[in-house]
Structure formats: C-alpha cells, structure tokens
Design a protein around this motif. Sequence first.
Motif, PDB file in Angstrom:
ATOM      1  N   MET A 166      19.325  31.396  45.816  1.00  0.00           N
ATOM      2  CA  MET A 166      18.007  31.723  45.262  1.00  0.00           C
ATOM      3  C   MET A 166      18.155  33.014  44.451  1.00  0.00           C
ATOM      4  SD  MET A 166      15.265  30.868  48.311  1.00  0.00           S
ATOM      5  CE  MET A 166      15.792  32.187  49.405  1.00  0.00           C
ATOM      6  N   ASN A 167      17.649  33.005  43.225  1.00  0.00           N
ATOM      7  CA  ASN A 167      17.685  34.241  42.424  1.00  0.00           C
ATOM      8  C   ASN A 167      16.353  34.545  41.755  1.00  0.00           C
ATOM      9  OD1 ASN A 167      17.777  32.259  40.361  1.00  0.00           O
ATOM     10  ND2 ASN A 167      18.948  33.623  39.017  1.00  0.00           N
ATOM     11  N   LEU A 168      15.296  33.834  42.163  1.00  0.00           N
ATOM     12  CA  LEU A 168      13.977  34.045  41.568  1.00  0.00           C
ATOM     13  C   LEU A 168      13.022  34.501  42.663  1.00  0.00           C
ATOM     14  CD1 LEU A 168      12.413  33.665  38.841  1.00  0.00           C
ATOM     15  CD2 LEU A 168      11.717  31.423  39.720  1.00  0.00           C
ATOM     16  N   CYS A 214      18.391  26.360  45.122  1.00  0.00           N
ATOM     17  CA  CYS A 214      17.432  25.872  46.105  1.00  0.00           C
ATOM     18  C   CYS A 214      16.334  24.964  45.547  1.00  0.00           C
ATOM     19  CB  CYS A 214      16.794  27.059  46.822  1.00  0.00           C
ATOM     20  SG  CYS A 214      15.644  26.575  48.123  1.00  0.00           S
ATOM     21  N   SER A 215      15.573  25.457  44.544  1.00  0.00           N
ATOM     22  CA  SER A 215      14.396  24.705  44.095  1.00  0.00           C
ATOM     23  C   SER A 215      13.869  25.320  42.801  1.00  0.00           C
ATOM     24  CB  SER A 215      13.300  24.756  45.161  1.00  0.00           C
ATOM     25  OG  SER A 215      12.852  26.093  45.316  1.00  0.00           O
ATOM     26  N   PRO A 216      13.010  24.602  42.078  1.00  0.00           N
ATOM     27  CA  PRO A 216      12.485  25.161  40.827  1.00  0.00           C
ATOM     28  C   PRO A 216      11.686  26.436  41.003  1.00  0.00           C
ATOM     29  CG  PRO A 216      12.098  22.795  40.925  1.00  0.00           C
ATOM     30  CD  PRO A 216      12.588  23.209  42.282  1.00  0.00           C
ATOM     31  N   PHE A 217      11.123  26.660  42.198  1.00  0.00           N
ATOM     32  CA  PHE A 217      10.307  27.860  42.410  1.00  0.00           C
ATOM     33  C   PHE A 217      11.093  29.002  43.049  1.00  0.00           C
ATOM     34  CE2 PHE A 217       9.350  24.650  45.673  1.00  0.00           C
ATOM     35  CZ  PHE A 217       9.777  25.283  46.817  1.00  0.00           C
ATOM     36  N   SER A 218      12.425  28.854  43.156  1.00  0.00           N
ATOM     37  CA  SER A 218      13.216  29.939  43.745  1.00  0.00           C
ATOM     38  C   SER A 218      14.490  30.258  42.958  1.00  0.00           C
ATOM     39  CB  SER A 218      13.583  29.603  45.194  1.00  0.00           C
ATOM     40  OG  SER A 218      14.327  28.406  45.265  1.00  0.00           O
ATOM     41  N   VAL A 219      14.755  29.520  41.875  1.00  0.00           N
ATOM     42  CA  VAL A 219      15.917  29.818  41.036  1.00  0.00           C
ATOM     43  C   VAL A 219      15.517  29.721  39.570  1.00  0.00           C
ATOM     44  CG1 VAL A 219      17.520  28.905  42.765  1.00  0.00           C
ATOM     45  CG2 VAL A 219      16.782  27.446  40.893  1.00  0.00           C
ATOM     46  N   THR A 220      16.278  30.382  38.721  1.00  0.00           N
ATOM     47  CA  THR A 220      16.016  30.334  37.284  1.00  0.00           C
ATOM     48  C   THR A 220      16.692  29.120  36.650  1.00  0.00           C
ATOM     49  OG1 THR A 220      17.973  31.673  36.783  1.00  0.00           O
ATOM     50  CG2 THR A 220      15.891  32.853  37.166  1.00  0.00           C
ATOM     51  N   ARG A 234      34.739  22.135  38.161  1.00  0.00           N
ATOM     52  CA  ARG A 234      35.569  22.155  39.365  1.00  0.00           C
ATOM     53  C   ARG A 234      35.547  20.827  40.136  1.00  0.00           C
ATOM     54  NH1 ARG A 234      37.198  27.036  41.229  1.00  0.00           N
ATOM     55  NH2 ARG A 234      38.582  25.637  42.391  1.00  0.00           N
ATOM     56  N   GLY A 235      34.792  19.853  39.647  1.00  0.00           N
ATOM     57  CA  GLY A 235      34.793  18.539  40.273  1.00  0.00           C
ATOM     58  C   GLY A 235      34.081  18.467  41.609  1.00  0.00           C
ATOM     59  N   VAL A 236      32.989  19.243  41.768  1.00  0.00           N
ATOM     60  CA  VAL A 236      32.196  19.157  42.987  1.00  0.00           C
ATOM     61  C   VAL A 236      30.784  18.702  42.637  1.00  0.00           C
ATOM     62  CG1 VAL A 236      33.562  20.950  44.105  1.00  0.00           C
ATOM     63  CG2 VAL A 236      31.434  21.575  42.956  1.00  0.00           C
ATOM     64  N   ARG A 237      30.031  18.322  43.648  1.00  0.00           N
ATOM     65  CA  ARG A 237      28.714  17.732  43.428  1.00  0.00           C
ATOM     66  C   ARG A 237      27.614  18.790  43.403  1.00  0.00           C
ATOM     67  NH1 ARG A 237      29.213  12.364  43.699  1.00  0.00           N
ATOM     68  NH2 ARG A 237      27.035  11.876  44.184  1.00  0.00           N
ATOM     69  N   LEU A 238      26.410  18.336  43.001  1.00  0.00           N
ATOM     70  CA  LEU A 238      25.244  19.196  42.845  1.00  0.00           C
ATOM     71  C   LEU A 238      24.083  18.675  43.688  1.00  0.00           C
ATOM     72  CD1 LEU A 238      25.413  19.546  38.972  1.00  0.00           C
ATOM     73  CD2 LEU A 238      25.603  21.465  40.574  1.00  0.00           C
ATOM     74  N   HIS A 239      23.311  19.620  44.223  1.00  0.00           N
ATOM     75  CA  HIS A 239      22.197  19.241  45.097  1.00  0.00           C
ATOM     76  C   HIS A 239      21.075  20.257  44.947  1.00  0.00           C
ATOM     77  CE1 HIS A 239      20.213  17.405  48.504  1.00  0.00           C
ATOM     78  NE2 HIS A 239      20.152  18.556  49.138  1.00  0.00           N
ATOM     79  N   THR A 240      19.826  19.798  45.066  1.00  0.00           N
ATOM     80  CA  THR A 240      18.679  20.699  45.111  1.00  0.00           C
ATOM     81  C   THR A 240      17.490  19.962  45.705  1.00  0.00           C
ATOM     82  OG1 THR A 240      17.399  22.339  43.841  1.00  0.00           O
ATOM     83  CG2 THR A 240      17.712  20.173  42.818  1.00  0.00           C
ATOM     84  N   HIS A 241      16.426  20.721  46.029  1.00  0.00           N
ATOM     85  CA  HIS A 241      15.154  20.129  46.427  1.00  0.00           C
ATOM     86  C   HIS A 241      14.346  19.812  45.166  1.00  0.00           C
ATOM     87  CE1 HIS A 241      16.082  23.005  49.791  1.00  0.00           C
ATOM     88  NE2 HIS A 241      15.669  22.011  50.540  1.00  0.00           N
ATOM     89  N   ILE A 242      13.631  18.692  45.164  1.00  0.00           N
ATOM     90  CA  ILE A 242      12.783  18.398  44.014  1.00  0.00           C
ATOM     91  C   ILE A 242      11.625  17.485  44.424  1.00  0.00           C
ATOM     92  CG2 ILE A 242      13.826  16.287  43.085  1.00  0.00           C
ATOM     93  CD1 ILE A 242      12.979  19.451  41.065  1.00  0.00           C
ATOM     94  N   SER A 243      10.498  17.677  43.777  1.00  0.00           N
ATOM     95  CA  SER A 243       9.316  16.810  43.922  1.00  0.00           C
ATOM     96  C   SER A 243       8.908  16.632  45.381  1.00  0.00           C
ATOM     97  CB  SER A 243       9.589  15.438  43.273  1.00  0.00           C
ATOM     98  OG  SER A 243       9.796  15.573  41.887  1.00  0.00           O
TER      99      SER A 243
END
Length: 465
Positions: A166-168, A214-220, A234-243
């Motif tokens: 989280m950076n926001l 983390c999520s649209p309301f906690s990261v830029t 680097r060939g790794v996967r991506l994950h986040t919370h959404i909707s």
Amino acid sequence: MTPDAVTVIEGAHVVTGDAGGREYGSGHLVVQQTHIVAVGSGPAPQSYQDAIARGEAIRVDGSGRLVTAGFVNSHHHLNQWITRGYATDTTLFGWLTTLYPIWARLNAESLYASSAANLGWLALTGCTTSMDHQYVYPSGVGDLLEAEITAARDIGVRFHPTRGSMNLGQSDGGLPPDSVVETMDAILAASESAIDRWHDPAFDAMTRIALAPCSPFSVTGELMRESAALARARGVRLHTHISETLDEEAFCLEKFGLTPPQYLESLGWLGPDVWLAHCVHLSDEAVSRFAATGTGVAHCPTSNGRLGSGAAPIRALLDAGAIVGLGVDGAASNESGRMLDELHQALLVARVRDGELAMNAREALALATMGGARCLGRQEELGSLEVGKLADIAVWRIDDLAGASIEDPVVTLVIGATTLDRLYVNGRAVVAGGELLTADVETLARNAAAAAASVRPAGGSVPWT
C-alpha cells in the motif's frame, strides 16, 4: 521402492476432477514419492499389490472414504487469524479503518504464530495449497514474508505468498492511515528481493511468489503499472482486490471516471498472469473481458456475506469461460476460516443469486480444486488426480454419523457434512486420522492467543463494532 515412498489407497470413491469428470465408485490411487502414478477403478495394479506384500508400499483402506484433489485457497490474509471478532457489524470500509491500526502492531513473531495456526486449520479443512496477501508492512518489525513462509514450511502446505503493498495513505486521498503505507521505491525493491529469495518456478515448487498491490483505494496507478512491469519481467503472477463493494465502485468512478475493472484494464492489469479477489460487482462487459483475457477470479462467498458486500456473478463468469477459484479470505472477515465451508457457501450463494440450477456440488468442488490451481497458474501440476500430477490429496470420511446415509459422496462433501481423514501434500502425510501431524494444535492455539493479545489495542479495549 520403500514404504515411505509408495502409498496405495484402495476401495475409495475417487473423484479425479479431470477434464472428463471421471469418478470411480470403488477406485484406487497410488502415490510414489511426490507424484500420482496410478488412478482408476477397482484395486491397484498387481505390481503395487506385490509391493504391498513385500512391505515395499503402504496400503490405506479407502472404504467409507471420498478422495479428491487437495483444495487450493486462492485468496487469503494469514495475519488476520489473530484479529478475528472485530468490527463484526460493519461493511468493508468501516471494518478496514477499525483493523488497520491493529494490523500495524504486527511483528514477525506474531505473524508466524498467526500463520502457523491459520495454515494448520486450513490443512485440517482440506487445503493443500494456499496463497497469502500480506500487504501491511510496519517498519522495524522483522521480516514478515519470511515469518509466514517459515510457518508454511513447518505446517507442510504448498504456499503462494504475495508481496502485497500500500502506498496511498489518507493524506494522499487513500483509505489506510499513513502509518501503514510504504513508498513506491521501497515496495518495488522489496518485491524484487522477495522474488530473488523465495520464488521457485520448478514443477513441484512448494513456494512461489506473486506481486499484489492491495486495492484501488490504497495504491497509486503508478505502483500498479510498475508492479506489473516487474512481475512480467521476472515471470511471476499478479493479484489484487477488485470490485468488492459499491463504495469501491463509487470511489473509482469519482477518482478515475472508470469502474474498477475498467481502471485495471487501463493499467494493463488484465491477462492470463492475473487473478483478482472478490469481483462481486461486475458488469456484463467486465465478465466478458475477464473471460476473454484469461483473468482469474478468487470467489470469497463467506467473507462477502460476512461484510455484506454482495454475491459475485459466478454463474455468468463460468458460462463466459472465465477462470474462477475459491478463497477463504482473511479470518477477520471469516472467523471460521474453514476451506471446506467455501464450497458449501459458493453453491448456496450461487443458487440464492441466480436460481436453483446456478451451481451443483461438482461445480463447487471444481472451483476449490482446478479453479484455484488455474488462478495460481498451476493447472498442470495441481487441481486434479491424474497420473503425473503432484500428490496433493484429500481423503474424507463419508461413512460416519454425519454422512453415511447421504447417497452421493460429492453431495456429502459439499452440501452435507464430512470430516477430513487424511491430507497429503507433495506425497507427504500432513493429516492422518483427522489429526495434524506436523504441529501440536494446542501449541498453535496457545501461541495464536498470545499473539492476538499482543496486537490488541492499547489499554485492552476491544472495538467490537
């Protein structure tokens, strides 16, 4: 062959979960070291019978048992095991604002205790693989990622931790307090370090890393783009919370002029290397885009119900050809934390939302097994009982008081009641006779209780709501 390398299960109802939907009412399954080497109807092949007779293989009597692939938990927060019972009557944003300051009190010792207890409980409810989304990193509290990876290795489950972030903070228009956010440079450096140190791309890997702002309301948006670029390099996967909630949708429409899925797509965050948690409030357009791009969905029915977030359109996603797995989500929004319960809840939620034909028991089982494996990009290794796949196997009692009179063993598992008899991860017995073999459960509980006390708000007051 040696007895600890070959295990032969015979006389069980075997649900393979393969593409053909094969089941064997009285079947066998043979494991040699870490892999499945035989599965089918009737007794095991003669060569394995001979090995049993010579004492070179262990025979497990599967009568009165159902055998399935181990469950894959596709969305979780291990730190929350020690923060259960807070804000039980609030929706997501209120729940988060209550818990952010408590999570800020975590350290490596308390996270290890939380993770070990939580993973032990997941194993006892059929889970052989779990991801984790740890996104709160207070400064100066030790190596949190190492703590939970160590716990997973001690319990003996396959683990896909994500380096969350989280950076926001509130001062920049985000939801979390500034005390629990990091700078983008620190996040990216820690993310690359996590990949270097922990990610194992091997077929039988026990630990793999993904990146998870983390999520649209906690990261830029910038962090989202940079994290995606790093993950893909680097060939790794991506994950986040959404909707997850309507509040989130309103936030994104006001701030970006886009729905949450549209916002993700604008950042390059749809694709076969991405899986997304919750996805409760999706338009028909979003459902189609997820399916077309191979973007996975981690459905968390119990958590979504506990927080009043709504019911995800799982029937529509499945009909469109989207990838859907199941997630327990953090135990602070799912106090029971039972992986098995998610199959039951998924079926009920689908039928309440979309009618009595919206989901059946075998579809719910597929979400928890192959669906989760596909979310994590491990469908070639996990998610079904097939020759050549890794020996991640759950063996369930269907002959006890709870289940003996139910006609269909899969219905016994998903809609009825059953208990776990055995669990194998990579061919190793983690549970036998319903007991966890890799840790003492009383010690896990005692340590978790102490860790919960250590993060309780100062003065001992508990903000129940």
